[in-house]
Design a protein around this motif. Sequence first.
Motif, PDB file in Angstrom:
ATOM      1  N   GLY A  48      34.040 -25.012  24.810  1.00  0.00           N
ATOM      2  CA  GLY A  48      34.271 -25.378  23.324  1.00  0.00           C
ATOM      3  C   GLY A  48      35.562 -24.799  22.733  1.00  0.00           C
ATOM      4  N   PHE A  49      35.867 -23.382  23.188  1.00  0.00           N
ATOM      5  CA  PHE A  49      37.190 -22.980  22.662  1.00  0.00           C
ATOM      6  C   PHE A  49      38.230 -23.892  22.930  1.00  0.00           C
ATOM      7  CE2 PHE A  49      40.672 -20.167  23.129  1.00  0.00           C
ATOM      8  CZ  PHE A  49      40.637 -19.549  21.658  1.00  0.00           C
ATOM      9  N   ALA A  50      38.266 -24.094  24.459  1.00  0.00           N
ATOM     10  CA  ALA A  50      39.177 -25.131  24.856  1.00  0.00           C
ATOM     11  C   ALA A  50      39.426 -26.338  23.973  1.00  0.00           C
ATOM     12  CB  ALA A  50      39.059 -25.410  26.400  1.00  0.00           C
ATOM     13  N   GLY A  51      38.332 -26.848  23.683  1.00  0.00           N
ATOM     14  CA  GLY A  51      38.293 -28.181  23.107  1.00  0.00           C
ATOM     15  C   GLY A  51      39.032 -27.959  21.636  1.00  0.00           C
ATOM     16  N   PRO A 171      39.544 -21.073  31.329  1.00  0.00           N
ATOM     17  CA  PRO A 171      38.244 -21.350  31.743  1.00  0.00           C
ATOM     18  C   PRO A 171      38.331 -22.784  32.692  1.00  0.00           C
ATOM     19  CG  PRO A 171      38.622 -21.883  29.346  1.00  0.00           C
ATOM     20  CD  PRO A 171      39.752 -21.096  29.814  1.00  0.00           C
ATOM     21  N   GLU A 172      39.493 -23.446  32.584  1.00  0.00           N
ATOM     22  CA  GLU A 172      39.498 -24.699  33.471  1.00  0.00           C
ATOM     23  C   GLU A 172      39.825 -24.061  35.275  1.00  0.00           C
ATOM     24  OE1 GLU A 172      42.625 -27.433  32.367  1.00  0.00           O
ATOM     25  OE2 GLU A 172      41.303 -28.117  30.835  1.00  0.00           O
ATOM     26  N   GLY A 173      40.586 -22.789  35.183  1.00  0.00           N
ATOM     27  CA  GLY A 173      40.660 -22.325  36.489  1.00  0.00           C
ATOM     28  C   GLY A 173      39.420 -21.756  36.967  1.00  0.00           C
ATOM     29  N   ILE A 174      38.635 -21.233  36.176  1.00  0.00           N
ATOM     30  CA  ILE A 174      37.263 -20.804  36.373  1.00  0.00           C
ATOM     31  C   ILE A 174      36.328 -21.806  36.845  1.00  0.00           C
ATOM     32  CG2 ILE A 174      35.218 -19.539  35.736  1.00  0.00           C
ATOM     33  CD1 ILE A 174      36.803 -18.010  33.816  1.00  0.00           C
ATOM     34  N   ALA A 175      36.628 -22.822  36.104  1.00  0.00           N
ATOM     35  CA  ALA A 175      35.645 -24.081  36.332  1.00  0.00           C
ATOM     36  C   ALA A 175      35.816 -24.714  37.963  1.00  0.00           C
ATOM     37  CB  ALA A 175      35.697 -25.215  35.246  1.00  0.00           C
ATOM     38  N   LEU A 257      36.515 -21.956  16.372  1.00  0.00           N
ATOM     39  CA  LEU A 257      37.253 -20.744  16.409  1.00  0.00           C
ATOM     40  C   LEU A 257      38.596 -21.070  17.203  1.00  0.00           C
ATOM     41  CD1 LEU A 257      37.952 -17.934  16.409  1.00  0.00           C
ATOM     42  CD2 LEU A 257      36.696 -17.657  18.191  1.00  0.00           C
ATOM     43  N   GLY A 258      38.260 -21.962  18.298  1.00  0.00           N
ATOM     44  CA  GLY A 258      39.672 -22.388  19.141  1.00  0.00           C
ATOM     45  C   GLY A 258      40.568 -23.220  18.125  1.00  0.00           C
ATOM     46  N   PHE A 259      40.094 -24.030  17.242  1.00  0.00           N
ATOM     47  CA  PHE A 259      40.732 -25.038  16.381  1.00  0.00           C
ATOM     48  C   PHE A 259      41.599 -23.877  15.754  1.00  0.00           C
ATOM     49  CE2 PHE A 259      41.635 -27.471  12.681  1.00  0.00           C
ATOM     50  CZ  PHE A 259      42.095 -28.792  13.197  1.00  0.00           C
TER      51      PHE A 259
END
Length: 270
Positions: A48-51, A171-175, A257-259
């Motif tokens: 969600g934060f990444a988005g 988080p993409e690396g984690i994913a 929050l990310g936005f």
Amino acid sequence: MPESFRQADPILQALIAGGFTWALTAAGAAFVFFLLHVNRKLFDAMLGFAGGVMLAASYWSLLEPSIDAAAEQGWPSWFPAAVGFLLGAVFLYGLDRSLPHLHRGKPDESAEGIKTTWQRSALLISAITLHNIPEGLAVGVAFGSVGSGLETASLGGATALAIGIGLQNVPEGIAVAVPLRAEGTSRMKAWLMGQASAIVEPIAAVIGAAIVVYVAPVLPFALSFAAGAMVYVVIEELIPETQQEGNEDLAALLFMLGFVVMMILDVSLR
């Protein structure tokens, strides 16, 4: 910001910034050395934060400069932004339909794109690589717009975009890495695969910067193209993935929050 970086060629700046976002993907993948699983609630929060970061970057770092560049070049201010935005989405749609890939947590038979004999690990890496292409392009055209002399473009704004993209790459690396480890891949191999998913970012960043530096008339279209590609990723992949395990509210709050974080970074560093 080091003076040597300020004075560097914009294509070199894009390469360095793309390398930075790649490094943060590698840092995220390094969680595989400490974790076997990632709590789904935490993972959805990170997505969600990444988005939110990507959506904010799409406007403040890309669409707004595209509109300004169009005005400077004598275009109707809306035209390059609209055309480039839609072309970016169509480009990602085409990649999504043609490049074999498999999203996290899905069975092998759910693989998308053309049919292939690729192993599951390669399909998982391919899915994250799809996200990283528009991110690298976005970083590249942001630095390239500074080098091309766009009045409203700033090195601080381009740097803010690279920081924001880098943060959401963790988080993409984690994913990629952690699910591979859970499926039996060694920690080192899972990490190598996780960081490899972002190798396209510095490559795409250099391409994006070179295009807008050497072919100045395409600048407003290139900026909005990157924005459209990133928004497509947010809508088609990130948001739906956060809606599958009952964590919608948490993901929505972290999206907001990310936005805000990305908006603050971009506006304050200009």
